[in-house]
Write an enzyme that holds these catalytic residues in place. Structure first.
Site, PDB file in Angstrom:
ATOM      1  N   CYS A  73      -4.061   5.271   7.876  1.00 57.36           N
ATOM      2  CA  CYS A  73      -4.368   5.800   7.340  1.00 57.36           C
ATOM      3  C   CYS A  73      -5.977   5.626   6.891  1.00 57.36           C
ATOM      4  O   CYS A  73      -6.623   5.948   7.454  1.00 57.36           O
ATOM      5  CB  CYS A  73      -4.322   4.397   5.677  1.00 57.36           C
ATOM      6  SG  CYS A  73      -5.599   2.811   6.107  1.00 57.36           S
ATOM      7  N   HIS A 109       2.377  -8.572  13.012  1.00 63.09           N
ATOM      8  CA  HIS A 109       1.868  -8.443  11.760  1.00 63.09           C
ATOM      9  C   HIS A 109       1.929  -8.186  10.798  1.00 63.09           C
ATOM     10  O   HIS A 109       3.599  -7.594  10.631  1.00 63.09           O
ATOM     11  CB  HIS A 109       0.938  -7.542  12.129  1.00 63.09           C
ATOM     12  CG  HIS A 109       0.299  -7.013  11.457  1.00 63.09           C
ATOM     13  ND1 HIS A 109       0.102  -6.508  10.286  1.00 63.09           N
ATOM     14  CD2 HIS A 109      -1.600  -7.053  11.125  1.00 63.09           C
ATOM     15  CE1 HIS A 109      -1.032  -6.291   9.032  1.00 63.09           C
ATOM     16  NE2 HIS A 109      -1.463  -6.850   9.975  1.00 63.09           N
ATOM     17  N   SER A 155     -10.741  -4.424   4.077  1.00 67.19           N
ATOM     18  CA  SER A 155      -9.750  -5.992   3.422  1.00 67.19           C
ATOM     19  C   SER A 155     -10.526  -7.134   2.814  1.00 67.19           C
ATOM     20  O   SER A 155     -11.030  -8.308   1.874  1.00 67.19           O
ATOM     21  CB  SER A 155      -9.331  -6.641   3.915  1.00 67.19           C
ATOM     22  OG  SER A 155      -9.690  -7.198   4.911  1.00 67.19           O
ATOM     23  N   CYS A 205       0.849  -1.486  -0.505  1.00 67.00           N
ATOM     24  CA  CYS A 205       0.241  -0.023   0.084  1.00 67.00           C
ATOM     25  C   CYS A 205       1.232   1.145   0.009  1.00 67.00           C
ATOM     26  O   CYS A 205       1.504   1.176   0.394  1.00 67.00           O
ATOM     27  CB  CYS A 205      -0.411  -0.017   1.275  1.00 67.00           C
ATOM     28  SG  CYS A 205      -1.805   1.825   1.201  1.00 67.00           S
ATOM     29  N   ASN A 209      -7.684  -3.643  10.664  1.00 66.38           N
ATOM     30  CA  ASN A 209      -8.379  -3.338  10.555  1.00 66.38           C
ATOM     31  C   ASN A 209     -10.147  -3.599  11.079  1.00 66.38           C
ATOM     32  O   ASN A 209     -10.523  -2.725  12.055  1.00 66.38           O
ATOM     33  CB  ASN A 209      -8.756  -2.357   9.593  1.00 66.38           C
ATOM     34  CG  ASN A 209      -8.840  -2.435   8.461  1.00 66.38           C
ATOM     35  OD1 ASN A 209     -10.060  -2.464   7.479  1.00 66.38           O
ATOM     36  ND2 ASN A 209      -9.066  -3.667   7.736  1.00 66.38           N
ATOM     37  N   GLU A 216       2.630  -6.067   8.233  1.00 64.97           N
ATOM     38  CA  GLU A 216       3.486  -4.702   7.750  1.00 64.97           C
ATOM     39  C   GLU A 216       4.169  -4.046   8.794  1.00 64.97           C
ATOM     40  O   GLU A 216       4.611  -3.425   8.501  1.00 64.97           O
ATOM     41  CB  GLU A 216       2.029  -3.596   8.046  1.00 64.97           C
ATOM     42  CG  GLU A 216       2.424  -2.358   8.143  1.00 64.97           C
ATOM     43  CD  GLU A 216       1.079  -1.733   8.152  1.00 64.97           C
ATOM     44  OE1 GLU A 216       1.602  -0.211   8.574  1.00 64.97           O
ATOM     45  OE2 GLU A 216      -0.331  -1.370   7.977  1.00 64.97           O
ATOM     46  N   SER A 270      -7.029  -9.579   9.862  1.00 73.20           N
ATOM     47  CA  SER A 270      -7.368  -8.200   9.567  1.00 73.20           C
ATOM     48  C   SER A 270      -7.810  -7.089  10.704  1.00 73.20           C
ATOM     49  O   SER A 270      -8.410  -7.488  11.331  1.00 73.20           O
ATOM     50  CB  SER A 270      -8.768  -8.381   8.491  1.00 73.20           C
ATOM     51  OG  SER A 270      -8.841  -6.800   8.286  1.00 73.20           O
TER      52      SER A 270
END
Length: 326
Positions: free
Chosen positions: A201, A131, A273, A103, A231, A133, A229
């Protein structure tokens, strides 16, 4: 059979579901398959959603964790979460054709880390251990980056110096939790440098704000999203913190009738997602339980779109259509 309350309505949060980074990542895999043919290898789940991953598997994507599992000369896609520098170097050394679906908002954090490191900074990263990320961002450096998951962690870290210290965050955190931890960091390290714009984000922020608006107006909140996920998990937590019963489901089949028994107003949202087809299936499941209407709350209209990597332009006849997911 247990059912919802008489005349129950479904209240949709707005915005919900796919963000621009997820759209882009899925489209990169779809276009690579269309242009180069199956199989296309993807390091880690392209996004954290079971339906999306299975859909791409059926089309010829092979998801791997170790680059040793990718044959020489193959086409490889990095997931939307980003990868450590060591993985980039290994992929180059192995000679893969690589398309990076990281991203752009995660890439922005990577660029900032690299820039400030050259200026001598150390980093405190707010995020969830393990995670992908977080692993990708921390893996931009060999050392000098310290992970904190909560306020208690802030007291335990020991940077080599405090004069040049910067804070970065995982992009999919709870906005409120990140603010609390950042405040603790600033209290201990008053000189710490914060990003000019927060790292969380726009889509994460917008979906959390939508749930904050939704939760007081409904009896229960259903979040569509996979367990992996970040988020999506945060959306469920936001609703629960506001005192509203909240449940997260990967598909309509997981929705339990007792969760909505007697409910007059049922809130429904989806993580960034989660494709809209899953939301539509949950709506049908709720209708089968007696819900009679669907309405959307007013919310921010997202218009962000990120460009695709070079080398994935297709002729008009071969353009990929993602409408089945949206």
């Amino acid at each position: 059979m247990r059912s919802v309350g008489a005349g129950a309505d479904i209240v949709l949060a707005e915005p919900r579901g796919f963000c621009a980074g997820v759209d882009r990542a899925i489209e990169i895999v779809e276009r690579a398959l269309a242009k180069f043919g199956a199989p296309i290898y993807v390091r880690h789940e392209i996004v954290h959603n079971t339906y999306v991953v299975n859909d791409l598997k059926a089309k010829g994507a092979i998801f791997i964790e170790e680059l040793a599992d990718v044959p020489p000369g193959a086409t490889l896609v990095f997931s939307a979460h980003g990868v450590p520098k060591a993985v980039e170097r290994e992929a180059e050394a192995r000679g893969f054709q690589v398309f990076d679906a990281t991203c752009p908002l995660v890439s922005k954090v990577h660029v900032e880390v690299a820039k400030l490191r050259r200026e001598g900074y150390e980093f405190i990263m707010i995020g969830h251990k393990g995670h992908p990320e977080v692993e990708g961002t921390m893996g931009q450096l060999d050392d000098g980056i310290h992970l904190v998951e909560d306020v208690e962690d802030v007291a335990r870290i020991q940077p080599a110096q405090e004069a040049l210290l910067a804070v970065v965050t995982q992009t999919t955190l709870s906005v409120d939790d990140a603010a609390e931890i950042t405040a603790a960091v600033k209290a201990r390290f008053p000189q710490v440098r914060e990003p000019k714009q927060q790292d969380i984000c726009y889509a994460t922020q917008n979906r959390q704000d939508a749930v904050k608006l939704l939760s007081p107006q409904v009896d229960v909140v259903i979040v569509v999203g996979s367990p992996t996920s970040s988020n999506s998990n945060r959306l469920r937590e936001v609703a629960k913190k506001l005192g509203t019963a909240a449940y997260m489901i990967d598909s309509a089949d997981e929705l339990q009738a007792e969760w909505v028994e007697g409910a007059r107003h049922i809130g429904l949202t989806a993580g960034a997602s989660a494709p809209d087809i899953l939301v539509r299936q949950v709506i049908e499941r709720l209708r089968a339980l007696g819900a009679v209407s669907v309405r959307s709350l007013a919310g921010i209209e997202e218009t962000v779109k990120f460009p695709l990597p070079k080398g994935l332009r297709l002729d008009g006849a071969a353009e990929v259509n993602l409408e089945h997911l949206r």
